[in-house]
Design a protein around this motif. Structure first.
Motif, short mmCIF file in Angstrom:
data_model
loop_
_atom_site.label_atom_id
_atom_site.label_comp_id
_atom_site.label_asym_id
_atom_site.label_seq_id
_atom_site.Cartn_x
_atom_site.Cartn_y
_atom_site.Cartn_z
N ALA A 18 0.84 -1.21 0.00
CA ALA A 18 0.00 0.00 0.00
C ALA A 18 0.86 1.25 0.00
N GLY A 19 1.98 1.24 0.76
CA GLY A 19 2.88 2.38 0.76
C GLY A 19 3.52 2.63 -0.61
N ALA A 20 3.88 1.51 -1.29
CA ALA A 20 4.44 1.65 -2.64
C ALA A 20 3.39 2.22 -3.60
N GLY A 21 2.15 1.83 -3.40
CA GLY A 21 1.08 2.37 -4.24
C GLY A 21 0.93 3.87 -4.05
N VAL A 22 1.07 4.32 -2.80
CA VAL A 22 0.97 5.76 -2.52
C VAL A 22 2.10 6.51 -3.21
N LEU A 27 4.11 10.07 -7.77
CA LEU A 27 4.93 10.25 -8.97
C LEU A 27 4.08 10.51 -10.20
N LEU A 28 2.94 9.81 -10.28
CA LEU A 28 2.04 10.04 -11.42
C LEU A 28 1.48 11.45 -11.38
N ALA A 40 0.18 7.74 -18.62
CA ALA A 40 -0.75 6.60 -18.56
C ALA A 40 0.00 5.27 -18.58
N LEU A 41 1.07 5.22 -19.48
CA LEU A 41 1.85 3.98 -19.53
C LEU A 41 2.65 3.79 -18.24
N ARG A 42 3.13 4.92 -17.69
CA ARG A 42 3.84 4.81 -16.41
C ARG A 42 2.90 4.30 -15.29
N ALA A 43 1.67 4.76 -15.31
CA ALA A 43 0.69 4.28 -14.31
C ALA A 43 0.45 2.79 -14.48
N LEU A 44 0.33 2.36 -15.75
CA LEU A 44 0.12 0.92 -15.98
C LEU A 44 1.34 0.11 -15.54
N ALA A 45 2.50 0.64 -15.80
CA ALA A 45 3.71 -0.07 -15.38
C ALA A 45 3.77 -0.22 -13.86
#
Length: 713
Positions: A18-22, A27-28, A40-45
């Protein structure tokens, strides 16, 4: 049946993921603020990387449906045998079982409920709890109980996950009558009225022909029955008069009435211990001596004894010149004691009393008549008994059990029980007793209690009673006899007090004198010929005891409640004591007989718990039925059909009852497969990241050419 679901096996704890997701979201947001085209591609990655860490897998389950379980409870207690309930039960169980067998995906568990142990009644509640505990709750679709509803442990019934259907046997027209003992004393005074409160209770649909009255018979120990006509459904107080000490078995019996379900509850028994109000004892001491206080202490120590004690301190022949007005003595009330109130005494003791003109001969005649009418005297003889002042020289000599020779044996001797004394209840089993005269003495005087010596004895001859103890030169020391309706005891020594003082080791002085006094007052436990039983608590067994002065004892005849008889042989377990262990086939009233001796014994309740309430009713089980959304149906209206109904819907109606299918399943196979292998997650994340970089790089180059390229002329 197949089922599919996604499960996760994260490489890192969920809080870290969860912390990594935050961090990825931050960054996004920065990329959007800077206007990067590949956000968008960075978010998918980032999402692919987080998914790779969570390791999602696809789980496939293979399940199979499970059958529904129905509990079929068969009440076979004694109350179910009344009237035609057995036929009703058999018919209902056969039809219900056939319906359940025809229903798809239904299994039946059949449980039979007998009578509970130790008169516990019908244990439907605990049986239901045990049956439910043995099955998976998720599969139980219902419980069908064929019973009269009289559960004696309904409070133990469990919370059911499905409806409980009670199918009542019996008929609406059933009725019964029983006798109920409300209060009864444990003890009663002999010769005085004792009240017992009871009720004759009508239950069910009582017909008008019963009349509201009942014929009641009362008997004590099975003798002299008395009949009464009493009103039903009212508290009754009936007086009883106990005629003997010890256990009195009082039996109440209702005459059977046409149409009632059973007469097993028409009998009730009460055991009352008969006791004397207070034993009145007259102690007359001829002159003060060392053993006088022994008798007084013995009798005063018994709270149930009223003692009147007189000591002759100033006989008529004593002339010392002291005026009577100056003496602090009272006149001996001979007229009052030996004429007016003699029958009020249970025992008269003459302790070293000599006939010196204090009592006229007519008074001794009156004492003799008192004994023959049922009274008792005890003579503790001193030296005066061997003289012309002996009580034997009065009219009491006619009832004395032995004659004095006139010889006083002033020598040390050891009191011994005789062969007869080893059997007699007055002297049998006294602690430390030596062997009879002429037999090998096995008493370990140094290792245990033993009897001490006495120092004086009056020689007796021609005994007409039972010599239970001997003394010096083997002469009679203690002689007991019956005279008319009364009893006489003669102790040919005034030295019993030596045992009380511990002389030469002492002896059982208190117990011996207590037994003599109580034997004379006809206490049942000290009768020479006796038949009684000791009932084992909580069991239908007893130890039959026959006490006799004979060398053998014949078998005891036991009459059972149904009138049949059995012969029970006895085995000698102690001198004069024969016993046998016997188990009764059922609860009820048993009569023991050996010659003229009879004893009535109540084994268990005269009316078992199964027959306390005999009218079929769903009331005892109403709480558990209501809690389970079940119902109560009478088999008198026919055996109902069984339906499957959804949970929460009504489960009973006219002519039908319901069970609720549970839809339980069992998993037969489980397969787990990762959504993507680890390398695939990495490649996918890398491609998305490279794609985002390329888009952003092209955009930067395109922007740079527009601003810094050549200009046309």
């Amino acid at each position: 049946m197949n089922g599919m679901s996604i499960i996760f096996a994260p490489l890192l704890p969920w809080p870290v993921i969860a912390g990594a997701g935050v961090v990825a979201v931050v960054l996004l947001a920065l990329a959007l603020w800077r206007g990067l085209k590949g956000w968008a591609l960075r978010a998918l990655a980032a999402l692919v990387l987080l998914a790779a860490i969570a390791q999602p897998s696809l789980q496939r389950e293979q399940t199979a449906p499970l059958s529904n379980i129905v509990l079929l409870i068969d009440d076979r207690s004694s109350s179910q045998k009344l009237s035609d309930r057995v036929a009703q039960t058999d018919t209902a169980l056969t039809r219900l079982q056939a319906q359940l067998d025809a229903m798809p995906n239904v299994e039946t568990r059949r449980i039979t409920v007998p009578d509970g142990a130790d008169n516990a009644g019908t244990e439907l509640g605990s049986t239901l709890a045990e049956a439910l505990a043995a099955e998976p709750r998720a599969r139980v679709a219902g419980a069908l109980m064929v019973t009269d509803g009289q559960a004696h442990d309904a409070q133990l019934a469990p919370d059911l996950p499905a409806p409980l259907q009670v199918l009542l046997t019996g008929k609406r027209s059933d009725w019964d009558r029983r006798i109920l003992i409300e209060t009864a004393p444990s003890f009663g005074i002999i010769g005085e009225e004792t009240d017992i409160r009871l009720k004759v209770e009508d239950m069910g649909n009582v017909p008008a022909s019963a009349g509201g009255t009942a014929d009641l018979t009362i008997s004590i120990d099975g003798k002299d029955p008395k009949s009464y006509t009493v009103r039903t459904d009212r508290d009754l107080e009936l007086p009883l008069t106990l005629t003997h000490g010890g256990q009195n078995v009082v039996q109440f019996t209702l005459s059977p009435t046409d149409g009632e379900l059973t007469d097993r509850n028409n009998v009730a028994t009460v055991q009352i211990n008969g006791v004397r109000d207070r034993l009145r004892v007259l102690l007359v001491s001829g002159q003060p001596h060392a053993g006088e206080r022994t008798w007084r202490n013995l009798l005063k120590s018994d709270a149930g004894v009223d003692l009147v004690h007189f000591t002759i301190l100033r006989p008529p022949e004593k002339q010392d010149g002291v005026p009577v007005t100056e003496l602090s003595l009272i006149a001996f009330p001979t007229q009052e004691l030996f004429v007016d109130k003699i029958d009020e005494f249970d025992l008269i003791i003459f302790d070293r009393y000599g006939a010196r003109g204090i009592l006229p001969s007519a008074y001794f005649d009156n004492i003799k008549d008192y004994v023959e009418r049922g009274g008792a005297i005890l003579v503790a003889a001193g030296p005066e008994f061997a003289t012309v002042e002996s009580l034997y020289q009065t009219s009491l000599g006619d009832i004395m059990p032995a004659r004095p020779t006139g010889r006083v044996m002033s020598e040390s001797f050891l009191p011994r029980p005789t062969d007869l004394g080893l059997r007699h209840p007055v002297t049998a089993g006294l602690e430390g007793a030596p062997a009879p005269e002429g037999e090998q003495d096995t008493t370990a005087e140094k290792d245990g209690p033993h009897w001490g010596h006495w120092l004086r004895q009056i020689e007796l001859t021609n005994p007409t009673g039972e010599v239970v103890m001997s003394g010096a030169e083997g002469k009679p020391l203690l002689v007991l006899s019956r005279e008319g309706e009364g009893r006489v005891a003669l102790l040919a020594s005034d030295q019993a007090w030596l045992w009380d003082r511990g002389y030469d080791g002492g002896g059982p002085q208190l117990e011996l004198l207590r037994r003599i006094a109580h034997w004379e007052m006809k206490e049942p436990e000290l009768e020479e010929e006796a038949l009684y039983a000791e009932i084992d608590p909580g069991a239908l067994s007893m130890r039959i005891i026959r006490r006799t002065m004979e060398d053998t004892a014949p078998p005891v005849t036991v009459t059972l409640p149904d009138g049949s008889t059995q012969e029970v042989p006895l085995t000698e377990t102690a001198p004069g004591r024969f016993t046998a262990r016997w188990t009764a086939p059922e609860a009820g009233l048993y009569r023991l007989k050996d010659g003229d001796l009879e004893r009535v014994v109540a084994m268990g309740p005269a009316s078992p718990r199964e027959f306390e309430q005999t009218i079929a009713s769903g009331d005892p089980l109403s709480a558990v039925v209501e809690a389970s959304n079940g119902g109560v149906t009478r088999l008198e209206d026919g055996v109902p059909t069984i339906r499957e109904v959804r949970a929460g819907r009504p489960t009973s109606g006219r002519g039908w009852i319901g069970i609720t299918p549970r839809g339980a399943t069992a998993t037969t196979d489980i397969r787990v497969q990762p959504l993507l292998p680890a390398w695939a997650w990495l490649i996918l994340a890398a491609l998305l990241t490279v794609g985002a970089w390329l888009i952003e790089g092209r955009n930067r180059r395109g922007s740079g050419g527009d601003k810094g390229g050549p200009t046309a002329a």
